[in-house]
Design a protein around this motif. Structure first.
Motif, mmCIF file in Angstrom:
data_model
loop_
_atom_site.group_PDB
_atom_site.id
_atom_site.type_symbol
_atom_site.label_atom_id
_atom_site.label_comp_id
_atom_site.label_asym_id
_atom_site.label_seq_id
_atom_site.Cartn_x
_atom_site.Cartn_y
_atom_site.Cartn_z
ATOM 1 N N TRP A 299 0.809 -0.990 0.030
ATOM 2 C CA TRP A 299 -0.217 -0.159 0.053
ATOM 3 C C TRP A 299 0.882 1.175 0.068
ATOM 4 C CZ3 TRP A 299 -1.207 4.423 2.162
ATOM 5 C CH2 TRP A 299 -2.703 5.107 2.164
ATOM 6 N N PHE A 300 0.952 1.931 -1.057
ATOM 7 C CA PHE A 300 1.435 3.193 -1.117
ATOM 8 C C PHE A 300 0.421 4.266 -1.738
ATOM 9 C CE2 PHE A 300 5.481 1.434 -0.341
ATOM 10 C CZ PHE A 300 6.329 2.185 0.184
ATOM 11 N N LEU A 301 0.316 5.484 -1.143
ATOM 12 C CA LEU A 301 -0.530 6.429 -1.658
ATOM 13 C C LEU A 301 -0.066 7.784 -1.791
ATOM 14 C CD1 LEU A 301 -3.421 7.659 -2.343
ATOM 15 C CD2 LEU A 301 -3.959 7.907 0.172
ATOM 16 N N TYR A 302 -0.002 8.315 -2.906
ATOM 17 C CA TYR A 302 0.324 9.724 -3.233
ATOM 18 C C TYR A 302 -0.222 10.864 -2.652
ATOM 19 C CZ TYR A 302 2.021 13.627 -6.098
ATOM 20 O OH TYR A 302 2.610 15.052 -6.508
ATOM 21 N N GLN A 303 0.169 11.587 -1.829
ATOM 22 C CA GLN A 303 -0.717 12.610 -0.919
ATOM 23 C C GLN A 303 0.092 13.884 -1.134
ATOM 24 O OE1 GLN A 303 -2.684 10.861 2.607
ATOM 25 N NE2 GLN A 303 -1.286 9.303 2.071
ATOM 26 N N PRO A 304 0.129 14.575 -2.122
ATOM 27 C CA PRO A 304 0.816 16.015 -2.189
ATOM 28 C C PRO A 304 0.175 16.995 -1.626
ATOM 29 C CG PRO A 304 -0.312 15.501 -4.321
ATOM 30 C CD PRO A 304 -0.887 14.257 -3.399
ATOM 31 N N LEU A 305 1.023 18.116 -1.740
ATOM 32 C CA LEU A 305 0.432 19.425 -1.259
ATOM 33 C C LEU A 305 0.038 20.188 -2.507
ATOM 34 C CD1 LEU A 305 1.670 21.836 1.402
ATOM 35 C CD2 LEU A 305 0.612 22.694 -0.702
ATOM 36 N N LEU A 306 -1.096 20.572 -2.843
ATOM 37 C CA LEU A 306 -1.544 20.908 -4.043
ATOM 38 C C LEU A 306 -1.778 22.372 -3.824
ATOM 39 C CD1 LEU A 306 -3.749 18.158 -5.271
ATOM 40 C CD2 LEU A 306 -1.466 18.483 -5.955
ATOM 41 N N MET A 307 -1.863 23.214 -5.014
ATOM 42 C CA MET A 307 -2.157 24.515 -5.020
ATOM 43 C C MET A 307 -2.951 24.795 -6.181
ATOM 44 S SD MET A 307 0.297 27.901 -4.393
ATOM 45 C CE MET A 307 -0.575 29.512 -4.049
ATOM 46 N N ASN A 308 -3.958 25.838 -5.976
ATOM 47 C CA ASN A 308 -4.727 26.258 -7.259
ATOM 48 C C ASN A 308 -3.361 27.008 -8.128
ATOM 49 O OD1 ASN A 308 -6.031 29.029 -8.516
ATOM 50 N ND2 ASN A 308 -7.435 27.220 -8.527
ATOM 51 N N LYS A 309 -3.467 26.653 -9.397
ATOM 52 C CA LYS A 309 -2.367 27.216 -10.325
ATOM 53 C C LYS A 309 -2.528 28.644 -10.758
ATOM 54 C CE LYS A 309 -0.025 25.548 -14.388
ATOM 55 N NZ LYS A 309 -0.153 26.689 -15.518
ATOM 56 N N SER A 310 -3.659 29.118 -10.965
ATOM 57 C CA SER A 310 -3.950 30.567 -11.152
ATOM 58 C C SER A 310 -3.570 31.448 -9.908
ATOM 59 C CB SER A 310 -5.418 30.742 -11.630
ATOM 60 O OG SER A 310 -5.645 30.409 -12.785
ATOM 61 N N THR A 311 -4.025 31.103 -8.662
ATOM 62 C CA THR A 311 -3.761 31.811 -7.398
ATOM 63 C C THR A 311 -2.112 31.881 -7.330
ATOM 64 O OG1 THR A 311 -5.595 31.021 -6.156
ATOM 65 C CG2 THR A 311 -3.728 31.592 -4.982
ATOM 66 N N PHE A 312 -1.253 30.722 -7.601
ATOM 67 C CA PHE A 312 0.100 30.883 -7.568
ATOM 68 C C PHE A 312 0.606 31.869 -8.651
ATOM 69 C CE2 PHE A 312 4.252 29.262 -9.086
ATOM 70 C CZ PHE A 312 5.087 29.292 -7.905
ATOM 71 N N GLU A 313 0.214 31.825 -10.001
ATOM 72 C CA GLU A 313 0.590 32.735 -10.861
ATOM 73 C C GLU A 313 0.189 34.154 -10.622
ATOM 74 O OE1 GLU A 313 -1.164 30.561 -14.224
ATOM 75 O OE2 GLU A 313 0.711 29.104 -14.287
ATOM 76 N N GLY A 314 -0.706 34.239 -9.931
ATOM 77 C CA GLY A 314 -1.132 35.627 -9.690
ATOM 78 C C GLY A 314 -0.291 36.250 -8.138
ATOM 79 N N LEU A 315 0.499 35.663 -7.688
ATOM 80 C CA LEU A 315 1.739 36.123 -6.894
ATOM 81 C C LEU A 315 2.522 36.690 -7.386
ATOM 82 C CD1 LEU A 315 1.406 33.025 -4.447
ATOM 83 C CD2 LEU A 315 0.121 35.240 -4.286
ATOM 84 N N SER A 316 3.457 37.418 -6.556
ATOM 85 C CA SER A 316 4.716 38.190 -6.889
ATOM 86 C C SER A 316 5.499 37.226 -7.235
ATOM 87 C CB SER A 316 4.886 39.352 -5.974
ATOM 88 O OG SER A 316 5.540 38.621 -4.746
ATOM 89 N N GLN A 317 6.785 37.599 -8.110
ATOM 90 C CA GLN A 317 7.721 36.752 -8.104
ATOM 91 C C GLN A 317 8.535 36.023 -6.852
ATOM 92 O OE1 GLN A 317 10.453 38.259 -10.910
ATOM 93 N NE2 GLN A 317 9.233 37.561 -12.687
ATOM 94 N N GLU A 318 8.363 37.121 -5.672
ATOM 95 C CA GLU A 318 9.144 36.856 -4.546
ATOM 96 C C GLU A 318 8.325 36.065 -3.726
ATOM 97 O OE1 GLU A 318 8.575 40.071 -5.691
ATOM 98 O OE2 GLU A 318 10.817 40.699 -6.384
ATOM 99 N N GLN A 319 6.782 36.059 -3.842
ATOM 100 C CA GLN A 319 6.261 35.138 -3.196
ATOM 101 C C GLN A 319 5.930 33.809 -3.834
ATOM 102 O OE1 GLN A 319 2.583 37.391 -3.694
ATOM 103 N NE2 GLN A 319 2.736 38.372 -1.489
ATOM 104 N N GLN A 320 6.253 33.706 -5.094
ATOM 105 C CA GLN A 320 6.257 32.346 -5.880
ATOM 106 C C GLN A 320 7.521 31.682 -5.289
ATOM 107 O OE1 GLN A 320 6.051 32.781 -10.038
ATOM 108 N NE2 GLN A 320 3.578 33.769 -9.745
#
Length: 326
Positions: free
Chosen positions: A228-249
């Motif tokens: 048993w192995f399950l992939y459990q990532p930390l995900l983010m809304n892509k548009s929200t990420f791309e809307g942040l400043s370069q420093e925040q990203q």
């Protein structure tokens, strides 16, 4: 641009261009003692320490969204981040069911290689279709518990009411003549307590954080052999990420690197630690042998693997990509 980013831009404009701290909401289903919460907290703390006017507020213990209902609001920009078993979203993207496929991952280092492979790139392309991206990769191993009996071989689940995370494990267990009751891992304790379940499988971490040891007679942990192995990532809304400043990203990505290293280290420790907890609680510890594993894998080939290849467009290609990772 989603509503969250529009509102942030408007606030800055109304303030005459003055910088304001942005807040991101991160939801997950686990307790604050769980390793997946630790991963979320590391990202939040590292970003706070970077001083880029970005704050991450964590909503643990399914306090914001129900466990299986986080991917859709994430994809719509109604939620910013989540630590999430990707197979829970297999209804939206059937390819995601491959992230909980019996016998596909051999050990934690193999899981880490899968996360950096063309196989994962193909899955990330599927996520991008839903406006979702991965910040932190992570797999957790797990095992079986039995309320009254030990489970090591397919024959052991025949006739039992069983919980499995994900469609592929359910298909395999049905092939072993088990009956299936679907639920989130956070619901296993009460289902065991009330007699709804005879057996279950989930991650070592969930078995401990949800105190499943209080309700079972036998535990078959992940060890050198882990089905048993399950992939459990930390995900983010892509548009929200791309809307942040370069420093925040940049701060988010740097924080993700720290969290991912911690996740892998702790994932390796979780399995042994769970055995100690169950043993101290008086639960019998069973071991899966190489022959047991081979029997499960043969059953998976006939059930889960075959169904995935038949039911999912491009499924055989994705399966082959995963199996090609040494």
């Amino acid at each position: 641009m989603n509503k969250f980013i529009q509102s942030t831009v408007l606030s800055i404009a109304l303030a005459g261009g003055a910088a304001q701290a942005e807040e991101l909401r991160l939801s997950h289903q686990w307790s604050t003692s769980d390793v997946r919460h630790e991963v979320a907290q590391i990202v939040a703390d590292e970003v706070a320490a970077a001083g880029v006017d970005l704050e991450i507020t964590i909503f643990p213990s399914k306090s914001l969204f129900k466990p299986r209902e986080q991917y859709r609001p994430l994809s719509r920009g109604q939620l910013d981040m989540t630590v999430f078993p990707l197979s829970y979203a297999g209804g939206q993207q059937p390819a995601f069911n491959l992230t909980l496929m019996p016998g596909l991952v051999k050990n934690h280092d193999h899981a880490a290689r899968l996360s950096q492979s063309p196989f994962m790139e193909a899955l990330e392309a599927k996520m991008a279709e839903d406006d979702v991206m991965v910040l932190v990769h992570g797999y957790l191993a797990g095992g079986f518990v039995g309320k009254d009996t030990c489970i090591t071989h397919p024959d052991d689940v025949a006739g039992l009411q069983t919980r499995a995370a994900g469609k592929s494990f359910e298909q395999m267990l049905v092939g072993a003549d088990a009956s299936i009751t679907s639920m989130a891992s956070s619901e296993i304790y009460s289902a065991m307590q009330t007699g709804v379940l005879d057996a279950a499988n989930t991650s070592s971490s969930s078995f401990v954080s949800y105190r499943i040891f209080e309700q079972v007679a036998c535990y078959t942990p992940a060890s050198d052999i882990a089905l048993w192995f399950l992939y459990q990532p930390l995900l983010m809304n892509k548009s929200t990420f791309e809307g942040l400043s370069q420093e925040q990203q940049a701060a988010l990505l740097a924080a993700a690197d720290v969290a991912e290293a911690h996740y892998l280290e702790q994932a390796k420790l979780q399995d042994a630690a769970s055995v100690d907890v169950f043993r101290e609680a008086g639960v019998e510890i069973a071991e899966m042998t190489a022959d047991d594993f081979a029997a499960w894998q043969a059953l998976a080939q006939e059930t889960s693997y075959a169904a995935f290849a038949a039911d999912v467009e491009g499924g055989q290609e994705l399966l082959d990509m995963a199996l090609a990772v040494e």
